[in-house]
Scaffold this active site. Structure first.
Site, PDB file in Angstrom:
ATOM      1  CD  GLU A 270      -8.368  -3.791   3.690  1.00  0.00           C
ATOM      2  OE1 GLU A 270      -8.304  -2.669   2.344  1.00  0.00           O
ATOM      3  OE2 GLU A 270      -7.464  -4.009   4.036  1.00  0.00           O
ATOM      4  CG  ASN A 271     -11.115   1.203   7.023  1.00  0.00           C
ATOM      5  OD1 ASN A 271     -10.373   1.155   7.694  1.00  0.00           O
ATOM      6  ND2 ASN A 271     -12.481   2.163   6.537  1.00  0.00           N
ATOM      7  CD  GLU A 304     -11.282  -1.506  -1.055  1.00  0.00           C
ATOM      8  OE1 GLU A 304     -10.693  -2.507   0.337  1.00  0.00           O
ATOM      9  OE2 GLU A 304     -10.422  -2.039  -1.945  1.00  0.00           O
TER      10      GLU A 304
HETATM   11  N1  PHE Z   1      -5.691  -1.504   1.665  1.00  0.00           N
HETATM   12  C1  PHE Z   1      -6.899  -0.890   0.717  1.00  0.00           C
HETATM   13  C2  PHE Z   1      -7.096  -1.933  -0.552  1.00  0.00           C
HETATM   14  O1  PHE Z   1      -6.464  -2.835  -0.800  1.00  0.00           O
HETATM   15  C3  PHE Z   1      -5.829   0.168  -0.118  1.00  0.00           C
HETATM   16  C4  PHE Z   1      -5.189   1.328   0.886  1.00  0.00           C
HETATM   17  C5  PHE Z   1      -3.966   1.432   1.123  1.00  0.00           C
HETATM   18  C6  PHE Z   1      -5.835   2.122   1.136  1.00  0.00           C
HETATM   19  C7  PHE Z   1      -3.608   1.963   2.166  1.00  0.00           C
HETATM   20  C8  PHE Z   1      -5.952   3.358   1.689  1.00  0.00           C
HETATM   21  C9  PHE Z   1      -4.493   3.127   2.480  1.00  0.00           C
HETATM   22  O2  PHE Z   1      -8.244  -2.287  -1.117  1.00  0.00           O
HETATM   23 ZN    ZN Z   2      -6.431  -4.672  -1.757  1.00  0.00          ZN
END
Ligand code: PHE
Ligand code: ZN
Length: 879
Positions: A270-271, A304
């Site tokens: 989710e950047n 995301e």
């Molecule tokens: N934060 C991302 C999600 O929940 C998952 C993720 C974690 C992706 C670590 C890459 C590395 O969608």
């Molecule tokens: Zn997530």
């Protein structure tokens, strides 16, 4: 050295705030595949109450430091120290501007964390601690700052240069180089940083927010995939609208980017305004993607996008709070899918997923609360517990407070914490304060691991027409936590007459009866609920809509289960009753099988299935769910000592028995749904396909199935029907399977995502011979051990979805798998750690298998320079 390798356990209780505010970060990338040079300028101000000078601690990993200056002065080795992943400047003044220059090597980065190469383009993955592989920085989520990013590269090789935020300038020079600048006005933690550089094609659309902001929606993919983005784009637009309607949350920038890559460790990331997706969750065309893929894309695109508020605008104070953003965001994506598709079917899928993935985790060597107390490698805590159980706990707030109360809590949460990095306690406090309730005891769900067991007994007194339900809750000790306390459980229930009519419910203490589902609260170890004016001994419909994530024990007669299956108003209870009945039948036959007694098919199960097949009112997708037999692994979880072959044989026997008894009904149902109309994407069409293909899988147990599957394959215009047919032919050992696989391969050999399916179908074929097939497939030109999707499709599918293959009595499956874990550990420790978890529950098997699995675990543990990722899991499993 990587954090954690030296056995350095990080504890939640040790959290301390970062002493500096970082007011801005300016990054400059001189982009190259082999070498990229990163220049960073960051502004530090000491927080109030801390005396200058003070030390600055930065994180970095595998960085070649070219230079470092502090307030304009070049620092030499005596001015700072580097130890492991930290760089320390001992005496920095109150206001410090730090400049660094480092060199990194993206093309050599096989761990897919930091800056790396995918196909022909470069991209980043920073969560959780990948930013430190890009530059020196306080790489922790509670340090939030604004970013300005300038990307400079060769224009021919890297025409597209993306980062977070809004476009802030661009230019080119006569030597073929160009640059693009991005400004992100929202302070963010480093884990949300992203850049993408390369030659990518674009699909564009627009969304106008409720307050009138025009947002440009841009999906970047490799040229050949341009015709597979429609569904993702539609899902994104639906998600943006849904979040406005249901949560009154709007998007906050002018651009939203999605980039699809074939090389990704997870589902998506989710950047801020630059989501990076595993291409599996973007690309779809009816002939390449199944209905499940379409639903997965909708869910992950939503997930995301929803993070923009739950995760990005309000983020986590430290990684122990991961469920703060993940549990909440999974809950939001579940609700989104439920509102887009069938709420009941979505709920059932969520429950099945929780039981099959999270319950075993809670019962194994890696058990942890949704907010863990310690970790060695944070990447090992992106788990079903943090995500799926976390979402189940958010759902309980919703059940307890209702939609309005829940939304009030969310509103207060954002009012208080927008722009901050906070904790799970802050979320609970917002929910409690907004509703004027005390949620203190509810908070135990954050600190206690393990799946609570609720034992329910009942007593009916005909003379007084009183009916009493007694509930006892107990959470068994888990690997890391012995003492357990009672939890708050929302308990939704109904009572049915034997004919399936809903009985109005009135507790002894109440003045009036209410018809329909009642919500009660269980919070003690043992509680009794007595209902009055109950005209007959009722059939209890317990934990409707699965109102709490617990294991429910009640000694149902098959007559009672039949009543629930046929009549209950709650889809989850209907489905669960059918699952229980099938589970009972299979486990009973498994015991027979173990004693060499001939197996039989339970007649009440046949009768119940006849009823399901004759129900023309219900949603076909629900009927399909009800008739899918419990998975082998789920059945294994119900046994003291797992009988791998017995479960397989009994399940197969019951399936064939049902198919033989009900061939006519399965055939009719199949024929009715095989309407010959061209593919449609609608929920109705998907529901029809799912029931049709369940019928086909039963018919394949009889003589009539093979030709039906052959004809279906021939006529299919979509991947759902194609896969169901081929998978069915493989499972029933048909001679047609080989040709079907060969033709499939010829048609799709250049298509990475479709070939993943081809690998899975072969990897999950039951039997001890499959390990040889899998070994051979590793040499296939479409396979690469460096690619996580391929590893999951072949190695992961074999070890996690093929019990009779993986657990072959001679240990060949184990040895093969351990070799892969060792091979992967040198390339991509995160993926190696995911794979090694297949051994986690080794203690639940028979002596011979235990010995074999333990030996493989020890072999892995003894590998030199084993990553922290894998060693944390292996050491826990062996302990
Ligand atoms: N934060 C991302 C999600 O929940 C998952 C993720 C974690 C992706 C670590 C890459 C590395 O969608
Ligand atoms: Zn997530």
């Amino acid at each position: 050295m990587k954090e954690g390798i030296a056995g350095k356990v990080i504890y939640r209780k040790d959290y301390t705030a970062y002493p500096w505010d970082v007011s801005h970060l300016d990054l400059h990338f001189d982009i190259g595949m082999k070498t990229t040079v990163v220049r960073a300028q960051m502004e530090f101000q000491l927080k109030a109450g801390i005396n200058a000078p003070h030390r600055i601690v930065l994180n970095g990993s595998d960085l070649e430091l070219i230079s470092i200056t502090l307030n304009g002065r070049v620092l030499t080795h005596s001015d700072y120290s580097v130890e492991g992943e930290t760089l320390i400047i001992p005496d920095a003044p109150q206001n410090s501007v730090l400049k660094t220059e480092v060199r990194i090597h993206p093309a050599n980065n096989s761990a897919l964390e930091g800056l790396y190469l995918s196909g022909e383009f470069l991209l980043t993955q920073c969560e959780a601690q990948g930013f430190r592989k890009i530059t020196w920085f306080p790489d922790r989520p509670d340090v939030m700052t604004t970013y300005r990013v300038t990307l400079e590269a060769d224009k021919a090789g890297f025409p597209v240069l993306l980062s977070n935020g809004n476009l802030a300038g661009a230019g080119e020079s006569p030597d073929g180089r160009h640059w693009v600048r991005w400004d992100d006005p929202f302070p963010k933690p480093s884990y949300l940083f992203a850049l993408v550089a390369g030659d990518l094609a674009l699909v564009e659309d627009h969304f106008t927010t409720r307050s009138g902001r025009d947002v440009s929606l841009r999906i970047y993919v490799e040229e050949e995939n341009l015709d597979r983005c429609d569904h993702a784009m539609q899902s994104l637009i639906n998600a943006m609208r849904w979040d406005e309607e249901r949560f009154t949350l709007e998007y906050d920038l002018d651009i939203y980017h999605i980039v699809a890559t074939n090389d990704f460790n997870m589902g998506a990331m989710e950047n801020k305004s630059l989501n990076i997706f595993n291409s599996k969750y973007v690309l779809a065309r009816p002939d390449t993607a199944t209905d499940a893929d379409y639903q997965g894309i909708e869910g992950v695109i939503g997930h995301e996008y929803f993070h923009n508020w739950t995760g990005n605008r309000v983020t986590c104070q430290d990684w122990f709070q991961l469920t703060l953003k993940e549990g909440l965001t999974v809950f939001r994506d579940e609700e989104f899918s439920a509102d887009m598709q069938s709420r009941a079917v979505k709920r059932i899928k969520v429950v099945r997923d929780l039981r099959s993935r999270q319950f075993p985790e809670d019962d194994g060597p890696m058990s942890h609360p949704i907010r863990p107390d310690q970790y060695l490698e944070i990447n090992n805590f992106y788990t079903a517990t943090v995500y799926q159980k976390g979402a189940a706990i958010i759902r309980m707030y919703h059940t307890l407070l209702g939609e309005r109360g829940f939304q009030k809590g969310i509103k207060l949460y954002f009012e208080r914490h927008d722009g901050e990095a906070v904790s799970c306690d802050d979320f609970l406090a917002a929910m409690a304060d907004a509703n004027g309730v005390d949620l203190g005891r509810f908070g135990r769900w954050y600190s206690q691991s393990g799946t609570p067991q609720v034992h329910v007994t009942d007593q009916y007194d005909a003379a007084s027409q009183k009916y009493t339900l007694t509930l006892k809750q107990h959470t068994p000790a888990t690997h890391e936590q012995k003492d357990k306390q009672p939890l708050v459980l929302p308990f939704a229930l109904g009572l049915l007459t034997a004919e399936g009519r809903e009985i109005p419910l009135q507790l002894e203490t109440e003045a009036e009866a209410v018809t329909g589902t009642r919500l009660l609260i269980m919070e003690e170890t043992q509680q009794e609920f007595t209902f009055i004016d109950v005209p007959e001994a009722p059939v209890p419909s317990l934990f409707r809509d699965y109102s709490a994530p617990v294991k429910i024990y009640f000694d149902y007669s098959s007559q009672q289960l039949a009543t629930l299956i046929a009549y209950d108003s709650d889809a989850y209870v209907r489905w669960d009753a059918a699952q229980r009945m099938a589970e009972n039948a299979i486990l009973e036959q498994c015991r027979q099988h173990a004693q060499g007694i001939e197996m039989v098919v339970d007649s009440s199960l046949v009768k119940a299935f006849r009823g399901i097949l004759s129900d023309h009112q219900a949603d076909p997708a629900l009927l399909a769910e009800a008739m899918m037999l419990p998975a082998e692994d789920y059945l294994a979880d119900q046994m003291e000592v797992v009988d791998v072959d017995g479960i397989y044989a009994a399940r197969k026997f019951i399936k064939k028995g049902l198919a033989d008894e009900l061939t006519v009904l399965f055939s009719e149902c199949y024929a009715r749904l095989k309407d010959g109309r061209p593919y449609q994407k609608s929920a109705t069409a998907m529901a029809g396909r799912s029931l049709k293909n369940v019928c086909l899988s039963y018919l394949l147990e009889t003589d009539t199935g093979e030709s039906l599957a052959g004809a279906q394959l021939e006529a299919s215009d979509n991947m759902t029907d194609t896969l169901a047919a081929i998978q069915g032919l493989i499972m029933s050992d048909s001679l047609l399977a080989e040709t079907a696989l060969a033709e499939f391969e010829v048609k799709w050999k250049a298509d990475a995502l479709v070939m993943d399916k081809w690998f899975v179908m072969q990897a999950v074929k039951p039997g001890s011979n499959t390990v040889n097939t899998v070994r051979k497939l590793m040499d296939h030109s479409a396979f690469s051990i460096q690619n996580p999707n391929k590893v999951r499709s072949l190695v992961g599918a074999f070890s996690m979805l093929n019990p009779t293959g993986f657990h072959a009595a001679d240990g060949s499956g184990y040895a093969f798998h351990a070799d892969r874990v060792i091979e992967l550990d040198g390339l991509n420790p995160q993926i190696a750690a995911r794979m090694v978890a297949a051994f986690n529950r080794w203690k639940r098997y028979d002596e011979d298998r235990k010995v074999l699995m333990k030996a493989e675990l020890q072999r892995i543990a003894s590998v030199k320079n084993l990553s922290g990722d894998v060693s944390e899991i292996v050491n826990n499993a062996l302990r």
